[in-house]
Design a protein around this motif. Structure first.
Motif, PDB file in Angstrom:
ATOM      1  N   LYS A  70       0.996  -1.067   0.065  1.00  0.00           N
ATOM      2  CA  LYS A  70      -0.059   0.114   0.211  1.00  0.00           C
ATOM      3  C   LYS A  70       0.887   1.219  -0.167  1.00  0.00           C
ATOM      4  O   LYS A  70       2.012   0.962   0.283  1.00  0.00           O
ATOM      5  CB  LYS A  70      -1.085  -0.035   1.262  1.00  0.00           C
ATOM      6  CG  LYS A  70      -0.258  -0.017   2.488  1.00  0.00           C
ATOM      7  CD  LYS A  70      -1.250  -0.192   3.676  1.00  0.00           C
ATOM      8  CE  LYS A  70      -1.933  -1.654   3.838  1.00  0.00           C
ATOM      9  NZ  LYS A  70      -0.748  -2.649   4.414  1.00  0.00           N
ATOM     10  N   ILE A  87       1.551   4.990   1.978  1.00  0.00           N
ATOM     11  CA  ILE A  87       1.274   5.595   3.386  1.00  0.00           C
ATOM     12  C   ILE A  87       2.326   6.752   3.239  1.00  0.00           C
ATOM     13  O   ILE A  87       3.334   6.623   3.285  1.00  0.00           O
ATOM     14  CB  ILE A  87       1.548   4.630   4.438  1.00  0.00           C
ATOM     15  CG1 ILE A  87       0.775   3.313   4.372  1.00  0.00           C
ATOM     16  CG2 ILE A  87       1.054   5.486   5.914  1.00  0.00           C
ATOM     17  CD1 ILE A  87       0.954   2.430   5.644  1.00  0.00           C
ATOM     18  N   ASP A 105      -0.609   9.359   7.010  1.00  0.00           N
ATOM     19  CA  ASP A 105      -1.822  10.039   6.571  1.00  0.00           C
ATOM     20  C   ASP A 105      -3.306   9.532   7.146  1.00  0.00           C
ATOM     21  O   ASP A 105      -4.263  10.029   7.284  1.00  0.00           O
ATOM     22  CB  ASP A 105      -2.036  10.214   4.964  1.00  0.00           C
ATOM     23  CG  ASP A 105      -1.827   8.743   4.282  1.00  0.00           C
ATOM     24  OD1 ASP A 105      -2.205   7.888   4.918  1.00  0.00           O
ATOM     25  OD2 ASP A 105      -1.237   8.614   3.075  1.00  0.00           O
ATOM     26  N   TYR A 106      -3.369   8.089   6.997  1.00  0.00           N
ATOM     27  CA  TYR A 106      -4.727   7.598   7.144  1.00  0.00           C
ATOM     28  C   TYR A 106      -5.321   7.760   8.541  1.00  0.00           C
ATOM     29  O   TYR A 106      -6.262   7.701   8.762  1.00  0.00           O
ATOM     30  CB  TYR A 106      -4.640   5.778   7.026  1.00  0.00           C
ATOM     31  CG  TYR A 106      -4.035   5.063   7.910  1.00  0.00           C
ATOM     32  CD1 TYR A 106      -4.537   4.451   8.812  1.00  0.00           C
ATOM     33  CD2 TYR A 106      -2.307   4.875   7.775  1.00  0.00           C
ATOM     34  CE1 TYR A 106      -3.834   3.753   9.901  1.00  0.00           C
ATOM     35  CE2 TYR A 106      -1.631   3.952   8.514  1.00  0.00           C
ATOM     36  CZ  TYR A 106      -2.568   3.518   9.686  1.00  0.00           C
ATOM     37  OH  TYR A 106      -1.968   2.640  10.512  1.00  0.00           O
ATOM     38  N   ASN A 141      -8.971   8.837   8.943  1.00  0.00           N
ATOM     39  CA  ASN A 141      -9.891   8.219   9.518  1.00  0.00           C
ATOM     40  C   ASN A 141     -10.465   8.762  10.686  1.00  0.00           C
ATOM     41  O   ASN A 141     -11.726   8.734  10.989  1.00  0.00           O
ATOM     42  CB  ASN A 141      -9.270   6.952   9.937  1.00  0.00           C
ATOM     43  CG  ASN A 141      -8.951   5.855   8.447  1.00  0.00           C
ATOM     44  OD1 ASN A 141      -9.353   6.341   7.455  1.00  0.00           O
ATOM     45  ND2 ASN A 141      -8.418   4.746   8.808  1.00  0.00           N
ATOM     46  N   GLY A 197      -8.534   2.499   4.684  1.00  0.00           N
ATOM     47  CA  GLY A 197      -8.302   4.032   4.670  1.00  0.00           C
ATOM     48  C   GLY A 197      -6.888   4.015   4.246  1.00  0.00           C
ATOM     49  O   GLY A 197      -6.283   5.400   4.335  1.00  0.00           O
ATOM     50  N   TYR A 198      -6.460   3.164   3.340  1.00  0.00           N
ATOM     51  CA  TYR A 198      -4.995   3.241   2.691  1.00  0.00           C
ATOM     52  C   TYR A 198      -4.942   3.373   1.360  1.00  0.00           C
ATOM     53  O   TYR A 198      -6.044   3.064   0.567  1.00  0.00           O
ATOM     54  CB  TYR A 198      -4.284   1.940   2.886  1.00  0.00           C
ATOM     55  CG  TYR A 198      -3.811   1.607   4.250  1.00  0.00           C
ATOM     56  CD1 TYR A 198      -2.738   2.243   5.168  1.00  0.00           C
ATOM     57  CD2 TYR A 198      -4.592   0.778   4.996  1.00  0.00           C
ATOM     58  CE1 TYR A 198      -2.244   2.014   6.163  1.00  0.00           C
ATOM     59  CE2 TYR A 198      -3.944   0.303   6.534  1.00  0.00           C
ATOM     60  CZ  TYR A 198      -2.951   0.995   6.959  1.00  0.00           C
ATOM     61  OH  TYR A 198      -2.786   0.704   8.255  1.00  0.00           O
ATOM     62  N   ARG A 221      -9.186   5.413  -4.509  1.00  0.00           N
ATOM     63  CA  ARG A 221      -8.640   5.784  -3.161  1.00  0.00           C
ATOM     64  C   ARG A 221      -9.735   5.677  -2.117  1.00  0.00           C
ATOM     65  O   ARG A 221     -10.943   6.033  -2.678  1.00  0.00           O
ATOM     66  CB  ARG A 221      -7.813   7.101  -3.257  1.00  0.00           C
ATOM     67  CG  ARG A 221      -8.621   8.366  -3.733  1.00  0.00           C
ATOM     68  CD  ARG A 221      -8.091   9.593  -3.639  1.00  0.00           C
ATOM     69  NE  ARG A 221      -6.864   9.611  -4.549  1.00  0.00           N
ATOM     70  CZ  ARG A 221      -6.228  10.871  -4.622  1.00  0.00           C
ATOM     71  NH1 ARG A 221      -6.170  12.021  -3.977  1.00  0.00           N
ATOM     72  NH2 ARG A 221      -4.905  10.841  -5.416  1.00  0.00           N
ATOM     73  N   PRO A 222      -9.477   5.856  -0.922  1.00  0.00           N
ATOM     74  CA  PRO A 222     -10.465   5.703  -0.082  1.00  0.00           C
ATOM     75  C   PRO A 222     -11.416   7.267   0.079  1.00  0.00           C
ATOM     76  O   PRO A 222     -10.653   8.176  -0.303  1.00  0.00           O
ATOM     77  CB  PRO A 222      -9.797   5.797   1.315  1.00  0.00           C
ATOM     78  CG  PRO A 222      -8.418   5.084   0.925  1.00  0.00           C
ATOM     79  CD  PRO A 222      -8.047   5.553  -0.282  1.00  0.00           C
ATOM     80  N   THR A 255     -12.081   8.828   2.459  1.00  0.00           N
ATOM     81  CA  THR A 255     -11.596   9.942   3.436  1.00  0.00           C
ATOM     82  C   THR A 255     -10.423  10.799   2.696  1.00  0.00           C
ATOM     83  O   THR A 255     -10.209  11.888   3.339  1.00  0.00           O
ATOM     84  CB  THR A 255     -10.830   9.002   4.292  1.00  0.00           C
ATOM     85  OG1 THR A 255      -9.934   8.065   4.030  1.00  0.00           O
ATOM     86  CG2 THR A 255     -11.820   8.190   5.420  1.00  0.00           C
ATOM     87  N   PHE A 256      -9.827  10.300   1.547  1.00  0.00           N
ATOM     88  CA  PHE A 256      -8.736  11.152   0.890  1.00  0.00           C
ATOM     89  C   PHE A 256      -9.435  12.266   0.302  1.00  0.00           C
ATOM     90  O   PHE A 256     -10.251  12.128  -0.712  1.00  0.00           O
ATOM     91  CB  PHE A 256      -7.860  10.287   0.344  1.00  0.00           C
ATOM     92  CG  PHE A 256      -6.746   9.374   0.964  1.00  0.00           C
ATOM     93  CD1 PHE A 256      -5.381   9.901   0.854  1.00  0.00           C
ATOM     94  CD2 PHE A 256      -7.315   8.476   1.741  1.00  0.00           C
ATOM     95  CE1 PHE A 256      -4.395   9.351   1.541  1.00  0.00           C
ATOM     96  CE2 PHE A 256      -6.068   7.930   2.531  1.00  0.00           C
ATOM     97  CZ  PHE A 256      -4.808   8.336   2.521  1.00  0.00           C
TER      98      PHE A 256
END
Length: 334
Positions: free
Chosen positions: A133, A135, A227-228, A232, A288-289, A298-299, A301-302
């Motif tokens: 992944k 990060i 980041d995650y 999150n 969340g990665y 991408r998630p 959340t990004f």
């Protein structure tokens, strides 16, 4: 070369059927039994990962040891010294550590790993370790405490900001090791950057979890962090926001590797392939990665921003690793 057999057609068919059945049974048996993983992945996320993996491989019984990359490696090195390494698989944030283990002959090559739709440059060219992944490391801030947030790494040098800033330590965190080493080797930053942060009152704790807690609770206004975690937390209502700095972010890829001393190689290979599979990559997104595999979004959340990566040579960081840790400890404590 030609092989001849004295078996009749019926007997030969029966023999082949038995051979296929035996092969299938061996394959099923190979993807079963105990599998020991040493990891820096947070325990709650590792529990989720094991549960999802076991949906596809219910007969593989995973046990894991979890801590920061440095403590994981301290334990593993002690086991190497005793001649009794317990882990089959290593899943940590740090390609620098993987490079060192590869050089020592501690990793088992798996060139047959299924890296479909992933960038081959993200993996070891000989198949000793594989990225799982992306990060990135930027910085977060407490939205209750900060009304006009910083937008760049250089902004953090302001004494009013640095005095309320915390970060993870490369003495504990692999991602922090990569971040500090990369910044220290980047033109325009160097060790002067960290010397100024220390001079203006920035502090270092241990891992990224402590940084998240300090910023979310308002103990610190800012935190240099992966980041995650803040993304999150923000999605769950925590008063925290993450910034992708103007100059770019550093990054780790949480590589996975099979140890050359592994006792359950087939199960370890199944675990590696699952990490790289579409199913595994979609699971990482759920956590969340950022995924590595093409065609996977991408998630949520990004934010929809372009992410620029500041890169450094892992071999150089490996060469400098002890110096990086020592200089950081001299500035911020061990």
């Amino acid at each position: 070369m030609t092989f001849r057999t004295a078996l009749s057609g019926t007997a030969l068919s029966a023999a082949l059927a038995a051979l296929v059945a035996g092969s299938l049974a061996t394959g099923a048996l190979a993807q079963s039994g105990p599998l020991v993983i040493y990891t820096s992945t947070p325990s709650d996320q590792m529990d989720q990962l094991v549960a999802r993996f076991n949906e596809s491989y219910p007969d593989i019984e995973i046990e894991y040891f979890r801590s920061g990359t440095t403590e994981v490696m301290n334990r593993l090195e002690a086991e190497f010294a005793a001649g009794n390494p317990m882990a089959d698989v290593l899943l940590i944030a740090d390609t620098v550590v993987m490079e060192g283990l590869k050089a020592e002959g501690r990793l088992l090559a798996f060139p047959e790993a299924d890296t479909t739709d992933t960038d081959p440059t993200l993996h070891d060219s000989e198949g000793h370790y594989f990225s799982t992944k992306l990060i990135t490391t930027g910085f977060a801030y407490n939205t209750d405490n900060v009304s006009e947030p910083a937008s760049s790494w250089s902004d953090l040098l302001d004494p009013a900001i640095a005095g309320r800033l915390t970060m993870a330590s490369p003495l504990y965190s692999g991602a922090a090791m990569i971040h500090v080493g990369t910044v220290a080797n980047t033109e325009g930053f160097g060790w002067d950057y960290f010397e100024t942060l220390a001079e203006h009152g920035a502090i270092a704790g241990r891992g990224n979890g402590g940084v998240l807690s300090a910023v979310a609770n308002g103990e610190a206004d800012y935190g240099i962090i992966i980041d995650y975690m803040p993304l999150n937390a923000a999605a769950e209502g925590s008063p925290i926001a993450f910034v992708f700095p103007d100059e770019g972010v550093t990054a780790v890829t949480e590589p996975v590797a099979i140890l050359s001393s592994a006792t359950n190689v087939e199960a370890a290979q199944a675990f590696v392939n699952w990490q790289l599979s579409e199913e595994g990559q979609r699971f990482h997104v759920e956590q969340g990665y950022l995924p590595l595999r093409d065609g996977i979004d991408r998630p949520e959340t990004f934010p929809d921003v372009e992410i620029e990566i500041i890169q450094a040579d892992p071999a150089l960081l490996l060469e400098q690793s002890e110096e990086i840790k020592q200089r950081f400890a001299d500035l911020f404590g061990g």
